[in-house]
Write a protein that holds these residues in place. Structure first.
Motif, PDB file in Angstrom:
ATOM      1  N   GLY A 195       0.854  -1.181   0.000  1.00  0.00           N
ATOM      2  CA  GLY A 195       0.000   0.000   0.000  1.00  0.00           C
ATOM      3  C   GLY A 195       0.884   1.222   0.000  1.00  0.00           C
ATOM      4  N   ILE A 196       0.481   2.247  -0.735  1.00  0.00           N
ATOM      5  CA  ILE A 196       1.297   3.462  -0.817  1.00  0.00           C
ATOM      6  C   ILE A 196       0.412   4.674  -0.603  1.00  0.00           C
ATOM      7  CG2 ILE A 196       1.045   3.690  -3.326  1.00  0.00           C
ATOM      8  CD1 ILE A 196       3.962   4.733  -3.391  1.00  0.00           C
ATOM      9  N   LEU A 247       1.551   7.149   6.721  1.00  0.00           N
ATOM     10  CA  LEU A 247       1.851   5.817   7.232  1.00  0.00           C
ATOM     11  C   LEU A 247       0.565   5.019   7.466  1.00  0.00           C
ATOM     12  CD1 LEU A 247       4.722   6.739   9.714  1.00  0.00           C
ATOM     13  CD2 LEU A 247       4.939   5.119   7.820  1.00  0.00           C
ATOM     14  N   LYS A 248      -0.409   5.649   8.112  1.00  0.00           N
ATOM     15  CA  LYS A 248      -1.659   4.941   8.408  1.00  0.00           C
ATOM     16  C   LYS A 248      -2.398   4.587   7.122  1.00  0.00           C
ATOM     17  CE  LYS A 248      -2.316   6.226  13.147  1.00  0.00           C
ATOM     18  NZ  LYS A 248      -3.265   6.060  14.256  1.00  0.00           N
ATOM     19  N   PHE A 298       7.777  -0.668   6.737  1.00  0.00           N
ATOM     20  CA  PHE A 298       7.285   0.612   6.244  1.00  0.00           C
ATOM     21  C   PHE A 298       8.449   1.426   5.692  1.00  0.00           C
ATOM     22  CE2 PHE A 298       4.114  -0.905   9.127  1.00  0.00           C
ATOM     23  CZ  PHE A 298       2.924  -0.599   8.496  1.00  0.00           C
ATOM     24  N   GLU A 299       8.385   1.655   4.398  1.00  0.00           N
ATOM     25  CA  GLU A 299       9.372   2.507   3.741  1.00  0.00           C
ATOM     26  C   GLU A 299       8.861   3.945   3.768  1.00  0.00           C
ATOM     27  OE1 GLU A 299       9.861   1.208  -0.227  1.00  0.00           O
ATOM     28  OE2 GLU A 299      10.687  -0.745   0.302  1.00  0.00           O
ATOM     29  N   VAL A 309       6.119  10.213   1.336  1.00  0.00           N
ATOM     30  CA  VAL A 309       5.606   8.979   0.748  1.00  0.00           C
ATOM     31  C   VAL A 309       5.857   7.852   1.735  1.00  0.00           C
ATOM     32  CG1 VAL A 309       5.713   7.336  -1.156  1.00  0.00           C
ATOM     33  CG2 VAL A 309       6.083   9.772  -1.593  1.00  0.00           C
ATOM     34  N   ALA A 310       4.813   7.062   1.998  1.00  0.00           N
ATOM     35  CA  ALA A 310       4.931   5.882   2.854  1.00  0.00           C
ATOM     36  C   ALA A 310       4.479   4.663   2.063  1.00  0.00           C
ATOM     37  CB  ALA A 310       4.087   6.039   4.116  1.00  0.00           C
ATOM     38  N   VAL A 311       5.244   3.579   2.174  1.00  0.00           N
ATOM     39  CA  VAL A 311       4.914   2.317   1.514  1.00  0.00           C
ATOM     40  C   VAL A 311       4.850   1.232   2.576  1.00  0.00           C
ATOM     41  CG1 VAL A 311       5.579   0.615  -0.221  1.00  0.00           C
ATOM     42  CG2 VAL A 311       6.086   3.052  -0.599  1.00  0.00           C
ATOM     43  N   ALA A 312       3.703   0.567   2.683  1.00  0.00           N
ATOM     44  CA  ALA A 312       3.521  -0.542   3.627  1.00  0.00           C
ATOM     45  C   ALA A 312       3.728  -1.854   2.893  1.00  0.00           C
ATOM     46  CB  ALA A 312       2.123  -0.488   4.235  1.00  0.00           C
ATOM     47  N   LEU A 313       4.531  -2.735   3.479  1.00  0.00           N
ATOM     48  CA  LEU A 313       4.860  -4.022   2.865  1.00  0.00           C
ATOM     49  C   LEU A 313       4.625  -5.143   3.871  1.00  0.00           C
ATOM     50  CD1 LEU A 313       8.277  -2.969   1.271  1.00  0.00           C
ATOM     51  CD2 LEU A 313       6.096  -3.198   0.076  1.00  0.00           C
TER      52      LEU A 313
END
Length: 344
Positions: A195-196, A247-248, A298-299, A309-313
């Motif tokens: 998710g981004i 982030l959320k 979390f990138e 920019v937040a990327v959830a992996l």
């Protein structure tokens, strides 16, 4: 072949010139049938390279994708080799001519076009269109599928997914987009949920920053609010607020459950407190219902001084409801450079 080098890579993001008509937002040769080529970085898109029988094109630095080799629109599982994908496009700077906009509209499905038409402001319509083109560029390049054969649908919660049977051999292929502020961004993974979210730090539309925080109080935990207000400067606090929000949102979008999720169930320990532009960080940790979630990464990165920019992996089975860090800025011609007229 055109290539504009604009400076060294910083953390995987490549600064690009503002897209403009002088360089041509759309690459030439669009009247021919679709061709596939990995993007060339940095800079504006070169003309798509011609197919070389039995040969390979230059591989992307963050992964590799062998040439389709003339074997048809769908690459075999043996040749499928996709790494993490992170793309960003400065959609606010895009000023399309009428013919350019009509071309972009022809490249998406009718229902996607209808969704774009619903936006009142041209800025929002451009961002939405860019997001749809980014998805199609991803599938065309990474799954070697012609643009006019790509069929997308949305889950009941609004998350886009690829309908084509190719995912039978790659069921974990996952992608997500976000657009806000001046950019549209995309993240994709071959094996992980992704998710981004992107957020631009802006002053509230009305009222003061403290008033805005009071309105949003229920969206964050007490620990998160302490982190947001740690530095006694309202602009820095607002910047930290949008970082936590991204982030959320990235997590919510990764698990694909949409609105209605209680955001206080998730708590972020954002680290480090300050992020340098262009660098990618993975130190931030998340608590879910008070328990540390080890299965999620979390990138975080800053595209510039105002865009987070937040990327959830996470692994596909990581999240069960209890009730690469390689990234690039791209130009629009990069998004659709290998496309021809899909009606040909």
């Amino acid at each position: 072949m055109r290539r504009a080098h604009t400076g060294p890579r910083v953390g995987g993001w490549v600064p690009l010139p503002t897209p403009g008509r002088a360089k041509g937002i759309f690459a030439p040769g669009f009247s021919r049938r679709p061709r596939h080529s990995p993007p060339s970085w940095p800079g504006a898109l070169p003309d798509p390279p011609a197919e070389q029988p039995g040969g390979r094109r230059a591989h992307e630095s963050w992964g590799s994708l062998p040439s389709a080799g003339g074997s048809g629109p769908v690459a075999s599982a043996q040749r499928f080799l996709m790494g993490s994908v992170r793309w960003a496009f400065p959609c606010a700077a895009w000023a399309p001519r009428r013919d350019e906009w009509l071309l972009a509209a022809r490249l998406v499905q009718p229902e996607e076009k209808d969704r774009v038409r619903q936006f009142v402001f041209a800025r929002d319509a451009k961002a939405a269109m860019t997001g749809r083109l980014l998805i199609r560029k991803l599938i065309a390049e990474k799954l070697c599928m012609p643009w006019n054969e790509i069929h997308l649908q949305r889950t009941s919660k609004g998350k886009p997914f690829l309908v084509n049977d190719i995912l039978g051999s790659h069921p974990s292929f996952n992608f997500n987009i976000s657009h806000q502020g001046d950019y549209a961004v995309l993240a994709a993974e071959p094996e992980l949920q992704v998710g981004i979210d992107i957020m631009k730090t802006n002053l509230p539309g009305s009222g003061s920053i403290p008033d805005f925080f009071r309105i949003m109080k229920r969206q964050f935990t007490e620990a998160e609010w302490r982190a947001i207000k740690f530095i006694n400067n309202e602009w820095i606090q607002l910047d930290m607020f949008y970082r936590h929000w991204a982030l959320k949102e990235s997590f919510i979008k990764a698990i694909g459950i949409g609105i209605g999720f209680n955001l206080q169930r998730i708590e972020f320990n954002a680290s480090p407190l300050q992020l340098e532009v262009g660098k990618v960080y993975k130190e931030t940790k998340m608590l879910l219902d008070g328990d540390k979630e080890e299965g999620w990464i979390f990138e975080e990165t800053r595209l510039d001084d105002r865009h987070h920019v937040a990327v959830a992996l996470g692994k596909p089975e990581v999240f069960v409801q209890k009730d690469s860090n390689k990234e690039k800025k791209i130009s629009l011609s990069d998004i659709i450079g290998q496309i021809s007229n899909t009606r040909a």
